[in-house]
Design an enzyme around this catalytic site. Structure first.
Site, PDB file in Angstrom:
ATOM      1  N   CYS A 123     -18.877   5.033 -13.175  1.00 17.00           N
ATOM      2  CA  CYS A 123     -17.849   4.928 -12.137  1.00 17.00           C
ATOM      3  C   CYS A 123     -18.269   4.049 -10.968  1.00 17.00           C
ATOM      4  O   CYS A 123     -17.441   3.664 -10.149  1.00 17.00           O
ATOM      5  CB  CYS A 123     -17.467   6.317 -11.641  1.00 17.00           C
ATOM      6  SG  CYS A 123     -17.097   7.473 -12.987  1.00 17.00           S
ATOM      7  N   HIS A 257     -13.836   5.757  -5.524  1.00 15.62           N
ATOM      8  CA  HIS A 257     -13.613   6.017  -6.947  1.00 15.62           C
ATOM      9  C   HIS A 257     -12.679   7.199  -7.087  1.00 15.62           C
ATOM     10  O   HIS A 257     -12.836   8.231  -6.425  1.00 15.62           O
ATOM     11  CB  HIS A 257     -14.956   6.307  -7.632  1.00 15.62           C
ATOM     12  CG  HIS A 257     -14.825   6.985  -8.950  1.00 15.62           C
ATOM     13  ND1 HIS A 257     -13.996   6.521  -9.953  1.00 15.62           N
ATOM     14  CD2 HIS A 257     -15.398   8.133  -9.428  1.00 15.62           C
ATOM     15  CE1 HIS A 257     -14.074   7.337 -10.990  1.00 15.62           C
ATOM     16  NE2 HIS A 257     -14.914   8.312 -10.700  1.00 15.62           N
ATOM     17  N   ASN A 288      -8.672   9.611 -13.879  1.00 15.42           N
ATOM     18  CA  ASN A 288      -9.984   9.049 -13.580  1.00 15.42           C
ATOM     19  C   ASN A 288     -10.309   7.985 -14.627  1.00 15.42           C
ATOM     20  O   ASN A 288     -10.543   8.300 -15.793  1.00 15.42           O
ATOM     21  CB  ASN A 288     -11.032  10.172 -13.600  1.00 15.42           C
ATOM     22  CG  ASN A 288     -12.447   9.688 -13.331  1.00 15.42           C
ATOM     23  OD1 ASN A 288     -12.769   8.530 -13.521  1.00 15.42           O
ATOM     24  ND2 ASN A 288     -13.303  10.611 -12.921  1.00 15.42           N
TER      25      ASN A 288
END
Length: 332
Positions: A123, A257, A288
Site C-alpha cells: 500500500c 492510503h 482498499n
C-alpha cells in the site's frame, strides 16, 4: 583528467505533471460479500466505511488497467510517450515472479525502450514510486517517469474470510513526473518495520502453495494494523509536513492510503487538520486497492471538484512489510 566520467545533467525541481486512473466496471456492494461471510452491511460499514468496491472482470488485467490509467496520465500531462525514460509499476498482484509487468506497460503506452521495473511495497508502493521518480528526474537519470499503482486484490482475497473479504478491491492509478520550474514534490519520509511482517502477508509461499495445491490468499491481523496505522502513521505524516516546510493549515488536501475510514479519521484528528483541508474518502465506494488507492482517491476528488490544479496535498501510503512513505505534492 583522462578517463573522467561525465555526470548526468540534473534539474533543480520536479513535479507531478499528469494523473490518470482506471476503475473496473463491476461494482460489488456489501450484499454480495455477505453471501459468503457471516456478517452484516452495518458491521462492514462501521468497521471499515466501505459500502461497495470494484472487482475486475477477466479482461481487466493488471496490464490493461495499468495501461489505461497510464495513457490518461500521459494525456493529462501532455507528454509524448516516447519521452518517458522510466516506467515504475507498484503492485503486489502481478502474479508472475518474472518478468516485471512494467516492461509490458512500457510497450503498451508507447515507450518500449524505457527503463522499467516493479516495486513491491504494498500500500506504500505508489508513494515509493513517486519518491523514486522525483529523484530520477532531479538526478538526471530520466527526464520523465511514469509511475503506476495497480492491483487485482480480488485474485488473492479469501472471500470466505470474515476479516478481509469485504476490504480488498481492484483498480489502477498513474502519475507522470517530470521537470518543473518550482518544487512540486516534497522530501519523502519513508521506512519499514520488518518485525511486523506477518500482520499483513500472503498466507503461503508459492513453493508451499504448489506443494499443497492451495491458492495462497492475503491475510491480515486487523487490530495491530489498525493501531500502527492510526497512530504511528500520523507521526510519519507530520514528519512529511515538517521536512517540506508545510503547515497543516497550508494544505488543501489530505490523501491517505484508503485502508479504513476509521484510520483516516484517527490520523486527521492526530494531525489536527483544519476543516479547510479536504480529506479523501474514496474507500466508501472503491474499497482498499493497496498501491492504487492514493491516485484513485485523487482522481475522485478531481472529478468531484474537491481538488483543483495547484492544490497542495499530503499523501501517505502504509501497508504490508510493514512499509510506509509520505510526501507533500502539488497537483497538476
Amino acid at each position: 583528467m583522462p578517463g573522467q566520467i561525465t555526470e548526468s545533467i540534473p534539474t533543480a525541481h520536479a513535479s507531478v505533471l499528469g494523473l490518470g486512473s482506471y476503475r473496473p466496471r463491476r461494482v460489488v456492494p456489501n450484499s454480495v460479500i455477505l453471501e459468503q461471510i457471516d456478517s452484516s452491511d452495518e458491521w462492514i460499514q462501521t468497521r471499515s466505511g466501505i459500502k461497495e468496491r470494484r472487482w475486475a472482470d477477466d479482461d481487466e488485467t493488471v496490464l490493461m488497467m495499468s495501461a489505461n490509467s497510464a495513457k490518461e496520465a500521459l494525456a493529462d500531462a501532455g507528454i509524448d510517450p516516447a519521452q518517458i525514460g522510466c516506467v515504475i509499476v507498484a503492485t503486489v498482484t502481478h502474479l508472475y515472479q518474472t518478468p516485471a509487468i512494467a516492461t509490458q506497460v512500457a510497450v503498451a503506452v508507447g515507450a518500449p525502450t524505457a527503463a522499467a521495473f516493479d516495486v513491491s511495497a504494498a500500500c506504500a508502493g505508489f508513494c515509493y514510486g513517486i519518491a523514486l521518480a522525483n529523484d530520477m528526474v532531479r538526478g538526471g537519470s530520466a527526464k520523465y517517469v511514469l509511475v503506476v499503482g495497480v492491483e487485482r486484490l480480488s485474485d488473492i482475497t479469501d472471500r470466505t474470510d470474515r476479516s478481509t473479504a469485504f476490504i480488498f478491491a481492484d483498480g489502477a492509478g498513474a502519475a507522470v513526473v517530470g521537470p518543473s520550474e518550482q518544487t512540486g514534490i516534497g522530501p519523502v519520509v519513508w521506512g519499514s518495520d520488518g518485525t511486523q511482517h506477518e500482520v499483513i502477508s500472503q498466507k503461503e509461499s508459492w513453493k508451499e502453495a504448489h506443494g499443497s495445491y492451495q491458492w495462497p490468499n492475503l491475510t491480515m491481523d486487523g487490530n495491530p494494523v489498525f493501531r500502527w496505522a492510526s497512530f504511528e502513521m500520523a507521526k510519519t505524516a507530520q514528519q512529511a509536513l515538517d521536512v517540506a516546510g508545510v503547515k497543516a493549515e497550508d494544505l488543501d488536501l489530505f490523501v491517505p492510503h484508503q485502508a479504513n475510514m476509521r484510520i483516516t479519521d484517527a490520523m486527521r484528528r492526530t494531525l489536527k487538520l483544519p476543516d479547510t483541508v479536504k480529506v479523501a474518502r474514496d474507500i466508501e465506494r472503491q474499497g482498499n486497492t493497496s498501491a492504487a488507492s492514493i491516485p484513485l482517491a485523487i482522481a475522485t476528488m478531481r472529478e468531484s471538484g474537491e481538488a483543483k490544479s495547484g492544490d497542495l496535498a499530503l499523501i501517505i501510503g502504509f501497508g504490508a512489510g510493514l512499509t510506509f512513505a509520505a510526501q507533500v505534492i502539488r497537483l497538476p
